[in-house]
Design a protein around this motif. Structure first.
Motif, PDB file in Angstrom:
ATOM      1  N   MET A 178       0.841  -1.201   0.000  1.00 15.61           N
ATOM      2  CA  MET A 178       0.000   0.000   0.000  1.00 15.61           C
ATOM      3  C   MET A 178       0.875   1.249   0.000  1.00 15.61           C
ATOM      4  N   TYR A 179       1.966   1.244   0.754  1.00 15.27           N
ATOM      5  CA  TYR A 179       2.873   2.383   0.805  1.00 15.27           C
ATOM      6  C   TYR A 179       4.222   2.001   0.228  1.00 15.27           C
ATOM      7  N   LYS A 180       4.871   2.985  -0.366  1.00 17.00           N
ATOM      8  CA  LYS A 180       6.182   2.741  -0.956  1.00 17.00           C
ATOM      9  C   LYS A 180       7.309   2.771   0.081  1.00 17.00           C
ATOM     10  N   GLY A 181       7.079   3.477   1.187  1.00 13.42           N
ATOM     11  CA  GLY A 181       8.126   3.590   2.189  1.00 13.42           C
ATOM     12  C   GLY A 181       7.579   3.997   3.535  1.00 13.42           C
ATOM     13  N   PHE A 182       8.496   4.151   4.501  1.00 14.90           N
ATOM     14  CA  PHE A 182       8.124   4.414   5.886  1.00 14.90           C
ATOM     15  C   PHE A 182       9.014   5.507   6.464  1.00 14.90           C
ATOM     16  N   LEU A 183       8.426   6.317   7.343  1.00 12.13           N
ATOM     17  CA  LEU A 183       9.167   7.349   8.065  1.00 12.13           C
ATOM     18  C   LEU A 183       9.123   7.010   9.549  1.00 12.13           C
ATOM     19  N   CYS A 184      10.305   6.810  10.134  1.00 17.61           N
ATOM     20  CA  CYS A 184      10.405   6.485  11.563  1.00 17.61           C
ATOM     21  C   CYS A 184      10.990   7.682  12.291  1.00 17.61           C
ATOM     22  N   ILE A 185      10.133   8.435  12.976  1.00 17.11           N
ATOM     23  CA  ILE A 185      10.556   9.611  13.742  1.00 17.11           C
ATOM     24  C   ILE A 185      10.876   9.164  15.167  1.00 17.11           C
ATOM     25  N   VAL A 186      12.093   9.479  15.612  1.00 16.33           N
ATOM     26  CA  VAL A 186      12.544   9.075  16.943  1.00 16.33           C
ATOM     27  C   VAL A 186      12.960  10.321  17.720  1.00 16.33           C
ATOM     28  N   LEU A 187      12.335  10.535  18.859  1.00 12.99           N
ATOM     29  CA  LEU A 187      12.686  11.650  19.741  1.00 12.99           C
ATOM     30  C   LEU A 187      13.356  11.086  20.990  1.00 12.99           C
ATOM     31  N   HIS A 188      14.536  11.600  21.288  1.00  9.61           N
ATOM     32  CA  HIS A 188      15.266  11.127  22.470  1.00  9.61           C
ATOM     33  C   HIS A 188      15.217  12.196  23.549  1.00  9.61           C
ATOM     34  N   ALA A 189      14.536  11.896  24.653  1.00  8.65           N
ATOM     35  CA  ALA A 189      14.387  12.844  25.761  1.00  8.65           C
ATOM     36  C   ALA A 189      15.324  12.442  26.893  1.00  8.65           C
ATOM     37  N   HIS A 190      16.249  13.332  27.200  1.00 11.25           N
ATOM     38  CA  HIS A 190      17.197  13.063  28.280  1.00 11.25           C
ATOM     39  C   HIS A 190      17.755  14.367  28.831  1.00 11.25           C
ATOM     40  N   LEU A 191      17.954  14.386  30.142  1.00 19.07           N
ATOM     41  CA  LEU A 191      18.691  15.451  30.817  1.00 19.07           C
ATOM     42  C   LEU A 191      19.507  14.811  31.930  1.00 19.07           C
ATOM     43  N   PRO A 192      20.646  15.412  32.293  1.00 18.39           N
ATOM     44  CA  PRO A 192      21.422  14.861  33.401  1.00 18.39           C
ATOM     45  C   PRO A 192      20.648  14.948  34.706  1.00 18.39           C
ATOM     46  N   TYR A 193      20.917  14.015  35.592  1.00 19.27           N
ATOM     47  CA  TYR A 193      20.220  13.975  36.875  1.00 19.27           C
ATOM     48  C   TYR A 193      20.753  15.094  37.770  1.00 19.27           C
ATOM     49  N   ILE A 194      19.939  16.135  37.910  1.00 23.17           N
ATOM     50  CA  ILE A 194      20.334  17.300  38.710  1.00 23.17           C
ATOM     51  C   ILE A 194      19.252  17.560  39.739  1.00 23.17           C
ATOM     52  N   ARG A 195      19.639  17.445  40.981  1.00 22.57           N
ATOM     53  CA  ARG A 195      18.692  17.606  42.091  1.00 22.57           C
ATOM     54  C   ARG A 195      19.487  18.072  43.301  1.00 22.57           C
ATOM     55  N   HIS A 196      19.185  19.275  43.778  1.00 29.01           N
ATOM     56  CA  HIS A 196      19.950  19.858  44.885  1.00 29.01           C
ATOM     57  C   HIS A 196      19.003  20.297  45.996  1.00 29.01           C
ATOM     58  N   PRO A 197      18.501  19.351  46.789  1.00 29.15           N
ATOM     59  CA  PRO A 197      17.575  19.716  47.880  1.00 29.15           C
ATOM     60  C   PRO A 197      18.227  20.567  48.950  1.00 29.15           C
ATOM     61  N   GLU A 198      19.562  20.602  48.972  1.00 30.69           N
ATOM     62  CA  GLU A 198      20.266  21.384  49.991  1.00 30.69           C
ATOM     63  C   GLU A 198      20.221  22.876  49.711  1.00 30.69           C
ATOM     64  N   HIS A 199      19.747  23.276  48.523  1.00 29.61           N
ATOM     65  CA  HIS A 199      19.624  24.696  48.164  1.00 29.61           C
ATOM     66  C   HIS A 199      18.165  25.015  47.849  1.00 29.61           C
ATOM     67  N   ASP A 200      17.726  26.222  48.190  1.00 31.75           N
ATOM     68  CA  ASP A 200      16.363  26.630  47.835  1.00 31.75           C
ATOM     69  C   ASP A 200      16.216  26.819  46.328  1.00 31.75           C
ATOM     70  N   TYR A 201      17.239  27.402  45.704  1.00 37.84           N
ATOM     71  CA  TYR A 201      17.275  27.572  44.258  1.00 37.84           C
ATOM     72  C   TYR A 201      18.606  27.026  43.763  1.00 37.84           C
ATOM     73  N   PHE A 202      18.584  26.407  42.600  1.00 36.26           N
ATOM     74  CA  PHE A 202      19.839  25.952  42.009  1.00 36.26           C
ATOM     75  C   PHE A 202      19.746  26.137  40.502  1.00 36.26           C
ATOM     76  N   LEU A 203      20.676  26.899  39.955  1.00 36.32           N
ATOM     77  CA  LEU A 203      20.593  27.333  38.558  1.00 36.32           C
ATOM     78  C   LEU A 203      20.412  26.169  37.596  1.00 36.32           C
ATOM     79  N   GLU A 204      21.211  25.106  37.765  1.00 37.61           N
ATOM     80  CA  GLU A 204      21.172  24.011  36.787  1.00 37.61           C
ATOM     81  C   GLU A 204      19.865  23.212  36.838  1.00 37.61           C
ATOM     82  N   GLU A 205      19.095  23.330  37.914  1.00 40.03           N
ATOM     83  CA  GLU A 205      17.776  22.688  37.926  1.00 40.03           C
ATOM     84  C   GLU A 205      16.861  23.317  36.881  1.00 40.03           C
ATOM     85  N   ASN A 206      17.163  24.550  36.496  1.00 35.84           N
ATOM     86  CA  ASN A 206      16.363  25.220  35.469  1.00 35.84           C
ATOM     87  C   ASN A 206      16.381  24.489  34.137  1.00 35.84           C
ATOM     88  N   TRP A 207      17.424  23.699  33.878  1.00 36.30           N
ATOM     89  CA  TRP A 207      17.470  22.948  32.622  1.00 36.30           C
ATOM     90  C   TRP A 207      16.248  22.040  32.509  1.00 36.30           C
TER      91      TRP A 207
END
Length: 543
Positions: free
Chosen positions: A1-30
């Motif tokens: 029925m179709y001549k070809g296929f399109l496989c769209i792949v989205l990769h969602a990742h960010l480094p594990y950044i969690r600093h409960p010892e600070h009220d605000y932490f810049l890199e958590e904004n990522w």
């Protein structure tokens, strides 16, 4: 029925950044920026397509470290505070730009957008974004696959197979815990591959993974159909899908691709750097430095510092045109491949999920128009997930052994192993060896504190193995943070190792580390037990 296929792949990742010892932490904004600009907009456009009856397919990989952050109570509460602050900032910007024909409409757009995001996150999704993704998965339109535990660049762990096995197995166990069922495929971090990694994937029951183009085109023997027919790895029997360079670059490239169009929003011109009004500086004050707010008023304009105001209507017009252009070029490409080789090709286009919305503001709307446009009229191709393609009658495979590769700069290991970060590996490999030793030395324990220390040592090693730290050291933008985080995790691991060996574990100190680095609450350190040809006793003697 179709001549070809399109496989769209989205990769969602960010480094594990969690600093409960600070009220605000810049890199958590990522994380907060990605939620606001990419993850919620992607969930919304997929939901909208389903409500409109559009039959689409997309493959999405969610890294376990990202899932852990999205499910973290502290980070969810901090995100709500972040979006509330953005709403307040945008309301002040609406007042400041009132009557400005250029910036007034854009400020109103942001204010409306932020309120919509808050409503979706807080009231509609009940702060459970992963549940929203899981619901989309249940429709069959979105295939969710996993990645390794903490996005380790696997080629650099080749000397210690159990380190690779642990990264893969924890990723799969985490997927089962969060989504139920078994992941069919995996995203190798940075598409990092050396021959033999596919054997580890086979051991865990995986069926497929993705490679950059040269991982396939430089395979042995060289496959006749290039990346347009998946490779069947000769030794393991695992399927490798190769990235199509032509189609990928139409979206990836900031210069020749769609995101570089002069009418699209300029990422770098943010009011956090452009405006010194009190309400802006007040927003930035907790971070102690200038940074991105997400409010950007200029379009790319061209290779000039004199940027023109962003015009919403002009950008929207370009989105439709670029979606149609992508569809037309895929139709031509598929016709050409069918005529040349007599095959029904699969065009694989993998992207970082954060490209859509964060780096390329108009990206989610482009994807919406693309998926809707593919279903319209009589296209010669259809979107397909990787698993779905493996079940199509048109599938064929090329038997070969893929070559070492990555999708990093120059295509191999240079980004994650170079003069700026090579020092980490003498520490990282020794720590991996020591963790395997501990797992062999303590195959089972009845002492609760000892068990906690062993599990935390495993967590610290996994966090030290993140490819993000060495990437930051190379890229320079956050190099000091990358060095600091790597150093902290290695130091914590070594401290735990010494306390375990000496049987002198301080419970208070252990509890403090656990509270901060609490990834993978159900981790079992014995996952690092040796499973190769060398016995555990031989390993202990050698160490």
């Amino acid at each position: 029925m179709y001549k070809g296929f399109l496989c769209i792949v989205l990769h969602a990742h960010l480094p594990y950044i969690r600093h409960p010892e600070h009220d605000y932490f810049l890199e958590e904004n990522w994380l907060f920026e990605a939620i606001t600009e990419s993850y919620i907009p992607l969930v919304e456009i997929f939901s909208r397509l389903i409500d409109e009856g559009v039959d689409f397919r997309v493959t999405l990989s969610l890294s376990p470290s990202l899932v852990e952050m999205l499910n973290d109570t502290i980070l969810r509460k901090r995100y709500l505070r972040h979006i509330e602050n953005l709403i307040e900032l945008s309301e002040k910007e609406v007042r400041r730009t009132k009557g400005d024909i250029h910036f007034g409409p854009v400020a109103k757009m942001y204010n409306k957008r932020f309120k919509r995001i808050r409503y979706l996150f807080k009231d509609y999704y009940k702060e459970q974004l992963i549940s929203a993704f899981a619901e989309l998965r249940g429709t069959g339109k979105l295939e969710i696959i996993t990645s390794t535990a903490t996005h380790a660049f696997l080629p650099t762990l080749s000397e210690h197979p159990q380190g690779i096995r642990a990264q893969i197995r924890i990723g799969l166990d985490h997927y089962k815990e969060v989504f139920g069922g078994t992941a069919e495929g995996i995203w190798l971090p940075e598409c990092g591959y050396v021959p033999g990694i596919d054997e580890y994937l086979r051991e865990e029951g995986l069926r497929f993974f993705f490679l950059d183009a040269h991982g396939i085109t430089q395979a042995s023997p060289v496959p006749r159909f290039g990346v347009h027919v998946p490779a069947l790895c000769r030794l393991s029997g695992i399927i490798a899908f190769g990235r199509d360079i032509e189609a990928s670059n139409q979206v990836w490239s900031s210069l020749s691709g769609y995101p570089g169009d002069f009418d699209y929003r300029d990422f770098y011109r943010d009011i956090g750097y452009d405006i010194s009004d009190k309400h802006v500086t007040s927003f930035l004050e907790p971070f102690g430095t200038k940074t991105y707010t997400g409010l950007k008023y200029y379009r790319i304009t061209g290779k000039t510092e004199n940027k023109e105001p962003y015009v919403i209507e002009r950008a929207k017009a370009k989105i439709v045109g670029h979606a149609n252009d992508f569809i037309l070029k895929r139709e031509r490409q598929i016709d050409c491949l069918l005529q040349r080789y007599g095959i029904n090709p699969v065009i694989v286009v993998p992207y970082d999920a954060e490209l859509f919305g964060h780096w390329w503001f108009e990206g989610p709307d482009w994807l919406y128009n693309l998926l809707k446009g593919i279903q319209a009229d009589n296209r010669n191709f259809v979107t397909v997930t990787a698993t779905e393609f493996l079940h199509t009658s048109a599938r064929i495979f090329q038997s070969c052994q893929p070559s070492a590769s990555s999708w990093g700069h120059r295509g191999y290991n240079e980004v994650w192993l170079n003069e700026s970060n090579d020092y980490v590996y003498r520490h990282l490999l020794k720590a991996t060896e020591r963790m395997t030793f501990l797992a062999e030395m303590f195959p089972r324990v009845n002492n609760r504190i000892l068990q906690r220390a062993l599990n935390q040592a495993a967590r610290e090693l996994l966090l030290a193995q993140q490819s993000d730290w060495t990437f930051m050291m190379k890229s320079g933008g956050a190099s000091e943070y990358g060095k600091k985080r790597f150093g902290e995790h290695i130091a914590k691991f070594n401290s735990l190792y010494q306390s375990i060996i000496s049987q002198n574990i301080e419970e208070k100190s252990l509890a403090e580390i656990e509270a901060k680095d609490n990834i993978f609450q159900r981790i079992d350190y014995t996952i690092f037990r040796h499973a190769g040809t060398e016995s555990g006793q031989e390993l202990i003697k050698r160490i």
